[in-house]
Structures are given as structure tokens and as C-alpha cells.
Design a protein around this motif. Structure first.
Motif, PDB file in Angstrom:
ATOM      1  N   SER A  56       0.790  -1.392   0.000  1.00  0.00           N
ATOM      2  CA  SER A  56       0.060   0.039  -0.079  1.00  0.00           C
ATOM      3  C   SER A  56       1.014   1.326  -0.141  1.00  0.00           C
ATOM      4  N   VAL A  57       0.372   2.402  -0.874  1.00  0.00           N
ATOM      5  CA  VAL A  57       1.474   3.607  -0.966  1.00  0.00           C
ATOM      6  C   VAL A  57       0.848   4.254   0.166  1.00  0.00           C
ATOM      7  N   ARG A  58      -0.172   3.901   0.911  1.00  0.00           N
ATOM      8  CA  ARG A  58      -0.320   4.867   2.102  1.00  0.00           C
ATOM      9  C   ARG A  58       0.546   4.699   3.280  1.00  0.00           C
ATOM     10  N   TYR A  59       1.218   3.872   3.526  1.00  0.00           N
ATOM     11  CA  TYR A  59       2.328   3.860   4.233  1.00  0.00           C
ATOM     12  C   TYR A  59       3.459   4.767   4.066  1.00  0.00           C
ATOM     13  N   LEU A  60       3.949   4.791   2.672  1.00  0.00           N
ATOM     14  CA  LEU A  60       4.813   5.733   2.078  1.00  0.00           C
ATOM     15  C   LEU A  60       4.406   7.042   2.445  1.00  0.00           C
ATOM     16  N   VAL A  61       3.299   7.416   2.414  1.00  0.00           N
ATOM     17  CA  VAL A  61       2.845   8.785   2.532  1.00  0.00           C
ATOM     18  C   VAL A  61       2.743   9.330   3.878  1.00  0.00           C
ATOM     19  N   TYR A  62       2.610   8.207   4.910  1.00  0.00           N
ATOM     20  CA  TYR A  62       2.666   8.563   6.372  1.00  0.00           C
ATOM     21  C   TYR A  62       4.462   8.519   6.828  1.00  0.00           C
ATOM     22  N   THR A  63       4.965   8.047   5.846  1.00  0.00           N
ATOM     23  CA  THR A  63       6.573   8.094   6.419  1.00  0.00           C
ATOM     24  C   THR A  63       7.175   9.425   5.804  1.00  0.00           C
ATOM     25  N   LEU A 115      -4.592  11.443   5.576  1.00  0.00           N
ATOM     26  CA  LEU A 115      -4.507  11.014   7.055  1.00  0.00           C
ATOM     27  C   LEU A 115      -5.418   9.960   7.473  1.00  0.00           C
ATOM     28  N   ARG A 116      -6.059   9.530   6.607  1.00  0.00           N
ATOM     29  CA  ARG A 116      -7.059   8.432   7.021  1.00  0.00           C
ATOM     30  C   ARG A 116      -6.353   7.080   6.791  1.00  0.00           C
ATOM     31  N   TRP A 117      -6.701   6.170   7.659  1.00  0.00           N
ATOM     32  CA  TRP A 117      -6.076   4.675   7.584  1.00  0.00           C
ATOM     33  C   TRP A 117      -7.018   3.597   6.722  1.00  0.00           C
TER      34      TRP A 117
END
Length: 118
Positions: A56-63, A115-117
Motif C-alpha cells: 500500500s502506498v498509504r504507508y509511504l505517505v505517512y513515512t 491522514l485516514r487509515w
């Protein structure tokens, strides 16, 4: 020429410390390589199937968000320590602009829903 000798001595001392630490680990650490110990371990999941899986690209955004705000916080601490000196109002305005840009960026990320999981 004396300054170069000091730098060379520090570099050599650093190399000697790293080499001695690696040698001590080699001598003191237990070595019992088995097949189970040599397999790849990824978050408790056995390595079965293909080596490539879509993440998931989502984790990259959080990082990236964490890195951005952590680096910005690194710039805030020294500024906060020297604000008592002769920096004055100009420095306060510059830091207000800096924090304002961070707030605008955070609001933009929040508005886009990054910022949503789920």
C-alpha cells in the motif's frame, strides 16, 4: 599541517574502533547457522510464493509526512534556543512564516484525506 594530522588520527581511531568491534563480535557471538535461521523473515510471515507483492502506498505517505515534520522540528529547536539573543523580530516573523507553511501543508494533506487509515 598539524590540523591534518589531528583529522587523520581521528579517522584512524574511528576505523580502529569499528574494526575492533567487528572482531569482538566475530569472536564472542555464537554461530549456529541452520536452514531456519538463514531464511528470510518478514514480520512473522513465512516467505511463501513470489518475492514481489503489491504494498500500500498509504504507508509511504505517512513515512514522508513524518520525515517532513521531524526535519522541520529539528530546525525549530535551535531557533527556540537562540531566540533570546539578538535575532529579534525579524527572526520571529521568519519562523512564523515557516510554521505557517507547515500548517498550510498539513491542512492540505488533511483536506485531501491522506491522514485516514482506511
Amino acid at each position: 599541517m598539524r590540523e591534518y594530522l589531528v583529522v587523520a588520527a581521528v579517522v584512524l581511531a574511528g576505523i580502529a574502533l569499528v574494526a575492533s568491534a567487528m572482531g569482538a563480535r566475530r569472536l564472542l557471538a555464537p554461530a549456529d547457522p541452520t536452514t531456519a535461521k538463514l531464511t528470510t523473515y518478514e514480520s512473522g510471515v513465512d516467505p511463501v510464493g513470489a518475492g514481489w507483492e503489491q504494498g500500500s502506498v498509504r504507508y509511504l505517505v505517512y513515512t514522508l509526512l513524518y520525515v517532513i515534520f521531524a526535519v522541520d522540528a529539528v530546525y525549530l529547536f535551535p531557533w527556540a534556543l537562540v531566540i533570546r539573543s539578538d535575532l529579534g523580530a525579524a527572526s520571529l516573523v521568519e519562523m512564523a512564516i515557516f510554521i505557517g507553511v507547515l500548517v498550510v501543508a498539513l491542512l492540505h494533506v488533511w483536506r485531501r484525506g491522506l491522514l485516514r487509515w482506511w
